[in-house]
Design a protein around this motif. Sequence first.
Motif, mmCIF file in Angstrom:
data_model
loop_
_atom_site.group_PDB
_atom_site.id
_atom_site.type_symbol
_atom_site.label_atom_id
_atom_site.label_comp_id
_atom_site.label_asym_id
_atom_site.label_seq_id
_atom_site.Cartn_x
_atom_site.Cartn_y
_atom_site.Cartn_z
ATOM 1 N N HIS A 132 0.780 -1.229 0.000
ATOM 2 C CA HIS A 132 0.000 0.000 0.000
ATOM 3 C C HIS A 132 0.818 1.289 0.000
ATOM 4 C CE1 HIS A 132 0.511 -1.322 4.208
ATOM 5 N NE2 HIS A 132 0.474 -0.055 4.548
ATOM 6 N N LEU A 133 2.044 1.291 0.483
ATOM 7 C CA LEU A 133 2.834 2.513 0.491
ATOM 8 C C LEU A 133 3.883 2.555 -0.618
ATOM 9 C CD1 LEU A 133 3.387 3.216 4.300
ATOM 10 C CD2 LEU A 133 1.731 4.256 2.743
ATOM 11 N N GLY A 134 3.935 1.514 -1.458
ATOM 12 C CA GLY A 134 4.925 1.505 -2.534
ATOM 13 C C GLY A 134 5.607 0.156 -2.648
ATOM 14 N N LEU A 135 6.822 0.171 -3.200
ATOM 15 C CA LEU A 135 7.569 -1.061 -3.403
ATOM 16 C C LEU A 135 7.852 -1.763 -2.081
ATOM 17 C CD1 LEU A 135 10.255 0.055 -6.019
ATOM 18 C CD2 LEU A 135 8.199 -1.298 -6.441
ATOM 19 N N CYS A 136 7.903 -3.095 -2.143
ATOM 20 C CA CYS A 136 8.400 -3.846 -0.990
ATOM 21 C C CYS A 136 9.885 -3.527 -0.805
ATOM 22 C CB CYS A 136 8.205 -5.345 -1.200
ATOM 23 S SG CYS A 136 6.477 -5.878 -1.175
ATOM 24 N N GLN A 137 10.386 -3.678 0.405
ATOM 25 C CA GLN A 137 11.773 -3.369 0.669
ATOM 26 C C GLN A 137 12.674 -4.458 0.074
ATOM 27 O OE1 GLN A 137 12.214 -1.327 4.722
ATOM 28 N NE2 GLN A 137 10.277 -2.406 4.956
ATOM 29 N N PRO A 138 13.901 -4.097 -0.334
ATOM 30 C CA PRO A 138 14.757 -5.030 -1.070
ATOM 31 C C PRO A 138 14.926 -6.390 -0.410
ATOM 32 C CG PRO A 138 15.700 -2.844 -1.168
ATOM 33 C CD PRO A 138 14.511 -2.760 -0.230
ATOM 34 N N GLU A 139 15.049 -6.416 0.919
ATOM 35 C CA GLU A 139 15.263 -7.688 1.601
ATOM 36 C C GLU A 139 14.038 -8.600 1.545
ATOM 37 O OE1 GLU A 139 14.338 -4.489 4.715
ATOM 38 O OE2 GLU A 139 15.607 -4.700 2.921
ATOM 39 N N GLU A 140 12.907 -8.061 1.106
ATOM 40 C CA GLU A 140 11.683 -8.858 0.993
ATOM 41 C C GLU A 140 11.499 -9.468 -0.405
ATOM 42 O OE1 GLU A 140 8.415 -6.788 3.700
ATOM 43 O OE2 GLU A 140 9.291 -5.350 2.302
ATOM 44 N N VAL A 141 12.362 -9.110 -1.347
ATOM 45 C CA VAL A 141 12.212 -9.550 -2.737
ATOM 46 C C VAL A 141 13.160 -10.709 -3.009
ATOM 47 C CG1 VAL A 141 12.288 -8.858 -5.155
ATOM 48 C CG2 VAL A 141 11.591 -7.198 -3.402
ATOM 49 N N ASP A 142 12.612 -11.848 -3.424
ATOM 50 C CA ASP A 142 13.427 -13.026 -3.710
ATOM 51 C C ASP A 142 14.335 -12.770 -4.912
ATOM 52 O OD1 ASP A 142 12.214 -14.417 -1.650
ATOM 53 O OD2 ASP A 142 10.690 -15.311 -2.952
ATOM 54 N N ASP A 143 15.596 -13.193 -4.795
ATOM 55 C CA ASP A 143 16.577 -13.120 -5.885
ATOM 56 C C ASP A 143 16.605 -11.735 -6.524
ATOM 57 O OD1 ASP A 143 18.579 -14.025 -7.606
ATOM 58 O OD2 ASP A 143 17.138 -14.678 -9.127
ATOM 59 N N LEU A 144 16.627 -10.710 -5.693
ATOM 60 C CA LEU A 144 16.572 -9.356 -6.231
ATOM 61 C C LEU A 144 17.770 -9.053 -7.123
ATOM 62 C CD1 LEU A 144 15.334 -6.577 -6.470
ATOM 63 C CD2 LEU A 144 16.439 -5.959 -4.311
ATOM 64 N N ASP A 145 18.961 -9.444 -6.707
ATOM 65 C CA ASP A 145 20.140 -9.135 -7.517
ATOM 66 C C ASP A 145 20.086 -9.832 -8.869
ATOM 67 O OD1 ASP A 145 21.798 -7.312 -5.894
ATOM 68 O OD2 ASP A 145 21.795 -8.961 -4.469
ATOM 69 N N GLY A 146 19.587 -11.068 -8.891
ATOM 70 C CA GLY A 146 19.432 -11.753 -10.162
ATOM 71 C C GLY A 146 18.441 -11.038 -11.063
ATOM 72 N N ARG A 147 17.358 -10.545 -10.489
ATOM 73 C CA ARG A 147 16.355 -9.830 -11.269
ATOM 74 C C ARG A 147 16.907 -8.501 -11.780
ATOM 75 N NH1 ARG A 147 10.743 -10.411 -7.925
ATOM 76 N NH2 ARG A 147 9.978 -9.326 -9.774
ATOM 77 N N LEU A 148 17.686 -7.814 -10.937
ATOM 78 C CA LEU A 148 18.290 -6.563 -11.375
ATOM 79 C C LEU A 148 19.268 -6.792 -12.517
ATOM 80 C CD1 LEU A 148 18.869 -4.822 -7.926
ATOM 81 C CD2 LEU A 148 17.364 -4.003 -9.745
ATOM 82 N N ASP A 149 20.049 -7.856 -12.426
ATOM 83 C CA ASP A 149 20.985 -8.157 -13.505
ATOM 84 C C ASP A 149 20.249 -8.488 -14.798
ATOM 85 O OD1 ASP A 149 23.294 -7.719 -12.026
ATOM 86 O OD2 ASP A 149 23.427 -9.798 -11.330
ATOM 87 N N GLU A 150 19.103 -9.147 -14.688
ATOM 88 C CA GLU A 150 18.333 -9.492 -15.892
ATOM 89 C C GLU A 150 17.787 -8.244 -16.575
ATOM 90 O OE1 GLU A 150 14.282 -11.978 -17.094
ATOM 91 O OE2 GLU A 150 15.448 -12.608 -15.329
ATOM 92 N N VAL A 151 17.192 -7.330 -15.787
ATOM 93 C CA VAL A 151 16.653 -6.120 -16.411
ATOM 94 C C VAL A 151 17.789 -5.208 -16.877
ATOM 95 C CG1 VAL A 151 14.448 -6.194 -15.211
ATOM 96 C CG2 VAL A 151 16.356 -4.975 -14.153
ATOM 97 N N ALA A 152 18.941 -5.274 -16.202
ATOM 98 C CA ALA A 152 20.093 -4.492 -16.641
ATOM 99 C C ALA A 152 20.595 -4.970 -17.998
ATOM 100 C CB ALA A 152 21.205 -4.576 -15.607
ATOM 101 N N ALA A 153 20.624 -6.291 -18.192
ATOM 102 C CA ALA A 153 21.052 -6.830 -19.481
ATOM 103 C C ALA A 153 20.123 -6.392 -20.596
ATOM 104 C CB ALA A 153 21.120 -8.356 -19.404
ATOM 105 N N ALA A 154 18.809 -6.375 -20.318
ATOM 106 C CA ALA A 154 17.853 -5.906 -21.314
ATOM 107 C C ALA A 154 18.062 -4.424 -21.609
ATOM 108 C CB ALA A 154 16.428 -6.165 -20.831
ATOM 109 N N MET A 155 18.367 -3.655 -20.581
ATOM 110 C CA MET A 155 18.589 -2.227 -20.768
ATOM 111 C C MET A 155 19.824 -1.972 -21.617
ATOM 112 S SD MET A 155 17.480 0.778 -20.176
ATOM 113 C CE MET A 155 16.267 0.430 -18.922
#
Length: 431
Positions: free
Chosen positions: A185-208
């Motif tokens: 309700h207040l926005g994004l979940c905090q990073p520690e709550e997101v599974d495999d966040l670094d892997g997801r960031l690397d994936e969207v970074a590669a697309a970028m």
Amino acid sequence: MTRHCPAMLVTAPASGQGKTTVCAALARYHRNQGRTVRVFKTGPDFLDPLMLTRASGAPVRQIDLWMVGRQESRRQLYQAAAEADLILIEGSMGLYDGVPSSADLAEAFGVPVCLLIDASAMGQTFGAVAYGLAEYRADVTVAGVLANRVAGEGHTRLLRESLPAGMTWFGALPRSPAAQFPDRHLGLCQPEEVDDLDGRLDEVAAAMGKTGAGALPPPVAFRPEPEVPTPGLLAGRRIGIARDEAFSFIYPANVDGLRALGAEVTWFSPLHDEALPAVDAVWLPGGYPELHLEALSRNHAMHRALAVHVAAERPLLAECGGFLYLLEELVDGEGHAAPMAGLLPGRAWMRPRLTALGLQRADYPSGGLRGHTFHHSQAEVALTPWFHCERLRGGKGEAVYRRGSVVAGYQHHYFPSSPEATAELLGGPVQ
């Protein structure tokens, strides 16, 4: 001496277009190329900067022409230009939304913008939207246009062909589960709550990296701004700041501001600790107390420690979630009620929609602290407000309550906007 550094502001027609994801992807892409990236967020926000910090590997700070101020924003950009290979700024809401807007900030510092447009339900109108945003103000420079959530090659070709001649096409990002960061309700979940966040960031970074937006933008000239000395009004004071899963809405600039005032900062957890550290003052920032009702309610030892602190007339400042924690009862979104610390008479309950949003200023005797309000709860407090905040565009804002050495309310303060008022709140018993 003017410093030059590649810079770009990521903006969109509206909220929900994917600005944070794209800005995080850009930051991670360039970081993965070995570059030093410094990211800023326009306006008040606690959650997006956490994601951007994880992506870039460096703290993310606010720049804003009102809350932070033009001079301090310029100073921060100038400092970043000395150490970064790239400066990224995530805009707030739509490009021209708000007073001041992201467009105002881009114009003030000469930063070109990347227009991000969610094209998931759009065809040739994409070009009209891009053209309108680019031409609405002549003093805003558009570096290029990036399409988000695109269905495939045919859709991409249609979008590109819709752009007017002379407008730079940055490319398209496909729909991707990795780019859908979970939120609440207040926005994004905090990073520690997101599974495999670094892997997801690397994936969207590669697309970028496959888009034109991944190229370094041209350098921007950033002018110096002399730093204003901060008086040591809190010298010798030790301030305890609540920080845990329930209380985490903390501007890094606030902590730096307390230290610049001469204070020593220490941390504690209302969730996990049974005692306060030895402190002269306590700051309870905002967060998600409604998600941790039972644990906060059961920690009677912390309730007693805070009561002893207040009985000794030591200052306690509570903002938004911290304010809710001080009440007698809090009701979560499912209707579950639990006793809280009970230092203020009243109760609050969560509502399904926003109950307040906007920039505002709290005028204390020593000065006005700028900040904002943003919450889904409604509080009933059996106290007469000390005063009400003043909204940026005029009118009565949130109530501020005072009881003994406690000052509390929904306002999220930006401490550097008034070191004197900050010292008044945390430097001794409020007169």
